[in-house]
Motif scaffolding. Sequence first.
Motif, PDB file in Angstrom:
ATOM      1  N   ASP A 124      24.391  15.317 -12.180  1.00  0.00           N
ATOM      2  CA  ASP A 124      23.505  16.161 -12.700  1.00  0.00           C
ATOM      3  C   ASP A 124      21.914  15.786 -12.420  1.00  0.00           C
ATOM      4  OD1 ASP A 124      22.998  18.660 -14.099  1.00  0.00           O
ATOM      5  OD2 ASP A 124      22.401  17.628 -15.709  1.00  0.00           O
ATOM      6  N   TYR A 125      21.505  14.561 -12.931  1.00  0.00           N
ATOM      7  CA  TYR A 125      20.234  14.439 -12.692  1.00  0.00           C
ATOM      8  C   TYR A 125      19.696  14.339 -11.479  1.00  0.00           C
ATOM      9  CZ  TYR A 125      19.717  13.012 -17.739  1.00  0.00           C
ATOM     10  OH  TYR A 125      19.604  12.941 -19.027  1.00  0.00           O
ATOM     11  N   ALA A 126      20.509  13.852 -10.432  1.00  0.00           N
ATOM     12  CA  ALA A 126      20.305  13.896  -8.920  1.00  0.00           C
ATOM     13  C   ALA A 126      20.185  15.541  -8.511  1.00  0.00           C
ATOM     14  CB  ALA A 126      21.449  13.395  -8.256  1.00  0.00           C
ATOM     15  N   ASN A 127      20.907  16.157  -9.146  1.00  0.00           N
ATOM     16  CA  ASN A 127      20.804  17.848  -8.766  1.00  0.00           C
ATOM     17  C   ASN A 127      19.822  18.390  -9.295  1.00  0.00           C
ATOM     18  OD1 ASN A 127      23.192  17.913  -7.030  1.00  0.00           O
ATOM     19  ND2 ASN A 127      24.513  18.435  -9.010  1.00  0.00           N
ATOM     20  N   GLN A 128      19.244  17.861 -10.544  1.00  0.00           N
ATOM     21  CA  GLN A 128      17.882  18.297 -11.169  1.00  0.00           C
ATOM     22  C   GLN A 128      16.694  17.929 -10.307  1.00  0.00           C
ATOM     23  OE1 GLN A 128      17.333  17.430 -15.090  1.00  0.00           O
ATOM     24  NE2 GLN A 128      19.506  18.226 -15.809  1.00  0.00           N
ATOM     25  N   VAL A 129      16.821  16.606  -9.568  1.00  0.00           N
ATOM     26  CA  VAL A 129      15.709  16.107  -8.853  1.00  0.00           C
ATOM     27  C   VAL A 129      15.449  17.003  -7.677  1.00  0.00           C
ATOM     28  CG1 VAL A 129      14.871  14.198  -7.161  1.00  0.00           C
ATOM     29  CG2 VAL A 129      15.726  13.993  -9.615  1.00  0.00           C
ATOM     30  N   LEU A 130      16.545  17.195  -7.012  1.00  0.00           N
ATOM     31  CA  LEU A 130      16.861  18.271  -5.784  1.00  0.00           C
ATOM     32  C   LEU A 130      16.231  19.764  -6.035  1.00  0.00           C
ATOM     33  CD1 LEU A 130      20.098  17.462  -4.233  1.00  0.00           C
ATOM     34  CD2 LEU A 130      17.927  16.797  -3.223  1.00  0.00           C
ATOM     35  N   ARG A 179      12.555  19.627  -6.236  1.00  0.00           N
ATOM     36  CA  ARG A 179      11.842  19.609  -4.937  1.00  0.00           C
ATOM     37  C   ARG A 179      11.824  21.027  -4.414  1.00  0.00           C
ATOM     38  NH1 ARG A 179      14.984  14.569  -2.253  1.00  0.00           N
ATOM     39  NH2 ARG A 179      14.015  12.965  -3.363  1.00  0.00           N
ATOM     40  N   LEU A 180      12.904  21.783  -4.928  1.00  0.00           N
ATOM     41  CA  LEU A 180      13.007  23.379  -4.181  1.00  0.00           C
ATOM     42  C   LEU A 180      11.735  23.997  -5.040  1.00  0.00           C
ATOM     43  CD1 LEU A 180      16.662  23.875  -3.903  1.00  0.00           C
ATOM     44  CD2 LEU A 180      15.054  23.707  -2.279  1.00  0.00           C
ATOM     45  N   ASP A 181      11.583  23.691  -6.271  1.00  0.00           N
ATOM     46  CA  ASP A 181      10.487  24.329  -7.031  1.00  0.00           C
ATOM     47  C   ASP A 181       9.128  24.070  -6.281  1.00  0.00           C
ATOM     48  OD1 ASP A 181      12.228  25.234  -8.793  1.00  0.00           O
ATOM     49  OD2 ASP A 181      11.760  23.666 -10.550  1.00  0.00           O
ATOM     50  N   SER A 182       8.892  22.925  -5.876  1.00  0.00           N
ATOM     51  CA  SER A 182       7.483  22.673  -5.242  1.00  0.00           C
ATOM     52  C   SER A 182       7.472  23.461  -3.908  1.00  0.00           C
ATOM     53  CB  SER A 182       7.368  21.291  -4.891  1.00  0.00           C
ATOM     54  OG  SER A 182       8.116  20.668  -4.152  1.00  0.00           O
ATOM     55  N   LEU A 183       8.771  23.683  -3.127  1.00  0.00           N
ATOM     56  CA  LEU A 183       8.761  24.122  -1.922  1.00  0.00           C
ATOM     57  C   LEU A 183       8.438  25.647  -2.172  1.00  0.00           C
ATOM     58  CD1 LEU A 183      11.715  22.508  -0.037  1.00  0.00           C
ATOM     59  CD2 LEU A 183       9.274  22.558   0.499  1.00  0.00           C
ATOM     60  N   THR A 184       9.071  26.228  -3.538  1.00  0.00           N
ATOM     61  CA  THR A 184       8.675  27.554  -3.809  1.00  0.00           C
ATOM     62  C   THR A 184       7.466  28.011  -4.072  1.00  0.00           C
ATOM     63  OG1 THR A 184      10.877  27.896  -4.772  1.00  0.00           O
ATOM     64  CG2 THR A 184       9.432  29.509  -5.649  1.00  0.00           C
ATOM     65  N   VAL A 189       5.009  19.996 -11.612  1.00  0.00           N
ATOM     66  CA  VAL A 189       6.551  20.006 -10.741  1.00  0.00           C
ATOM     67  C   VAL A 189       6.351  18.272 -10.485  1.00  0.00           C
ATOM     68  CG1 VAL A 189       7.658  20.218  -8.585  1.00  0.00           C
ATOM     69  CG2 VAL A 189       6.402  22.232  -9.929  1.00  0.00           C
ATOM     70  N   ASN A 190       5.444  17.709 -10.310  1.00  0.00           N
ATOM     71  CA  ASN A 190       5.426  16.291 -10.019  1.00  0.00           C
ATOM     72  C   ASN A 190       5.789  15.577 -11.794  1.00  0.00           C
ATOM     73  OD1 ASN A 190       5.240  13.743  -8.949  1.00  0.00           O
ATOM     74  ND2 ASN A 190       3.046  13.738  -8.971  1.00  0.00           N
ATOM     75  N   ILE A 191       5.223  15.903 -12.649  1.00  0.00           N
ATOM     76  CA  ILE A 191       5.515  15.218 -13.944  1.00  0.00           C
ATOM     77  C   ILE A 191       6.971  15.655 -14.394  1.00  0.00           C
ATOM     78  CG2 ILE A 191       4.727  15.400 -16.194  1.00  0.00           C
ATOM     79  CD1 ILE A 191       2.081  15.932 -15.510  1.00  0.00           C
ATOM     80  N   GLU A 192       7.366  16.845 -14.183  1.00  0.00           N
ATOM     81  CA  GLU A 192       8.869  17.169 -14.197  1.00  0.00           C
ATOM     82  C   GLU A 192       9.672  16.384 -13.608  1.00  0.00           C
ATOM     83  OE1 GLU A 192      11.796  20.937 -14.458  1.00  0.00           O
ATOM     84  OE2 GLU A 192       9.720  21.045 -13.853  1.00  0.00           O
ATOM     85  N   GLY A 193       9.309  16.168 -12.180  1.00  0.00           N
ATOM     86  CA  GLY A 193      10.293  15.115 -11.491  1.00  0.00           C
ATOM     87  C   GLY A 193      10.247  13.704 -11.913  1.00  0.00           C
ATOM     88  N   GLN A 194       9.131  13.272 -12.336  1.00  0.00           N
ATOM     89  CA  GLN A 194       9.114  11.827 -12.860  1.00  0.00           C
ATOM     90  C   GLN A 194       9.754  11.727 -14.146  1.00  0.00           C
ATOM     91  OE1 GLN A 194       4.702  11.151 -13.227  1.00  0.00           O
ATOM     92  NE2 GLN A 194       4.611  10.709 -11.024  1.00  0.00           N
ATOM     93  N   VAL A 195       9.951  12.847 -15.084  1.00  0.00           N
ATOM     94  CA  VAL A 195      10.479  12.797 -16.179  1.00  0.00           C
ATOM     95  C   VAL A 195      12.145  12.930 -16.140  1.00  0.00           C
ATOM     96  CG1 VAL A 195      11.320  14.360 -18.346  1.00  0.00           C
ATOM     97  CG2 VAL A 195       8.824  13.987 -17.649  1.00  0.00           C
ATOM     98  N   ILE A 196      12.623  13.479 -15.000  1.00  0.00           N
ATOM     99  CA  ILE A 196      13.898  13.564 -14.839  1.00  0.00           C
ATOM    100  C   ILE A 196      14.431  12.340 -14.242  1.00  0.00           C
ATOM    101  CG2 ILE A 196      15.785  14.827 -13.223  1.00  0.00           C
ATOM    102  CD1 ILE A 196      14.047  17.326 -13.364  1.00  0.00           C
ATOM    103  N   SER A 197      13.400  11.634 -13.280  1.00  0.00           N
ATOM    104  CA  SER A 197      13.788  10.223 -12.759  1.00  0.00           C
ATOM    105  C   SER A 197      14.019   9.089 -13.638  1.00  0.00           C
ATOM    106  CB  SER A 197      12.982   9.949 -11.638  1.00  0.00           C
ATOM    107  OG  SER A 197      12.820   8.949 -11.093  1.00  0.00           O
ATOM    108  N   ASN A 198      12.703   9.241 -15.019  1.00  0.00           N
ATOM    109  CA  ASN A 198      13.151   8.123 -15.552  1.00  0.00           C
ATOM    110  C   ASN A 198      14.046   8.410 -16.496  1.00  0.00           C
ATOM    111  OD1 ASN A 198      10.543   7.105 -14.778  1.00  0.00           O
ATOM    112  ND2 ASN A 198       9.142   7.976 -16.334  1.00  0.00           N
ATOM    113  N   THR A 199      14.509   9.782 -16.878  1.00  0.00           N
ATOM    114  CA  THR A 199      15.585   9.825 -17.975  1.00  0.00           C
ATOM    115  C   THR A 199      16.881   9.389 -16.945  1.00  0.00           C
ATOM    116  OG1 THR A 199      14.475  11.808 -18.711  1.00  0.00           O
ATOM    117  CG2 THR A 199      16.778  11.717 -19.284  1.00  0.00           C
TER     118      THR A 199
END
Length: 177
Positions: A50-56, A59-64, A123-133
């Motif tokens: 689930d965390y891997a899917n959240q990271v993906l 990335r889609l949010d930044s592309l949006t 978006v970058n901070i949210e990605g770091q939070v997901i990665s750390n979690t």
Amino acid sequence: MFFYRLRKGYVFLALSLWAPLFSSAQSDSISRNLDFYLDAATKNSPLLKDYANQVLANRLDSLTIRAQNRPQVNGMAQALYEPNYGNFGYDAAITNGGNYAAQIAATQNILNGKILRPQYQAVNIEGQVISNTSKLSEHDLGHSVISQYITVWSDKSQLSNALQVRQLLNDEENVLK
């Protein structure tokens, strides 16, 4: 009838002798070490997936955000037709046969760097939070697996010692008889 039963018995015997060759059972669990269980736990953890899917998705949010700041092309059309047939309907001289309009517009924001920077940072901070979690969850999962491995190893050692004591007591009983 006798040959049918005999042939049926041979088929059953052949299948029962060949079955162990094609069956797939669990391999000996003694040869499996802690690394095997840690790898299996991380590969099969739904939380880590689930965390891997959240990271993906991040990335889609930044592309949006990037896609929203490219040129936007909008089109609009309007058609109004007044029907007439022979002497019936609207007068073609007054209505001019209909009213038609079309519009195409292209827009792009060019001075929006101050708006985009915080969006990309969020978006970058949210990605770091997901990665750390995800890393914390993986560490907790490893801790749980190691704890269970130690518990099972301890139980196995106690069982082995109990079986040895039982064997010694049986041997002692035989000597005493």
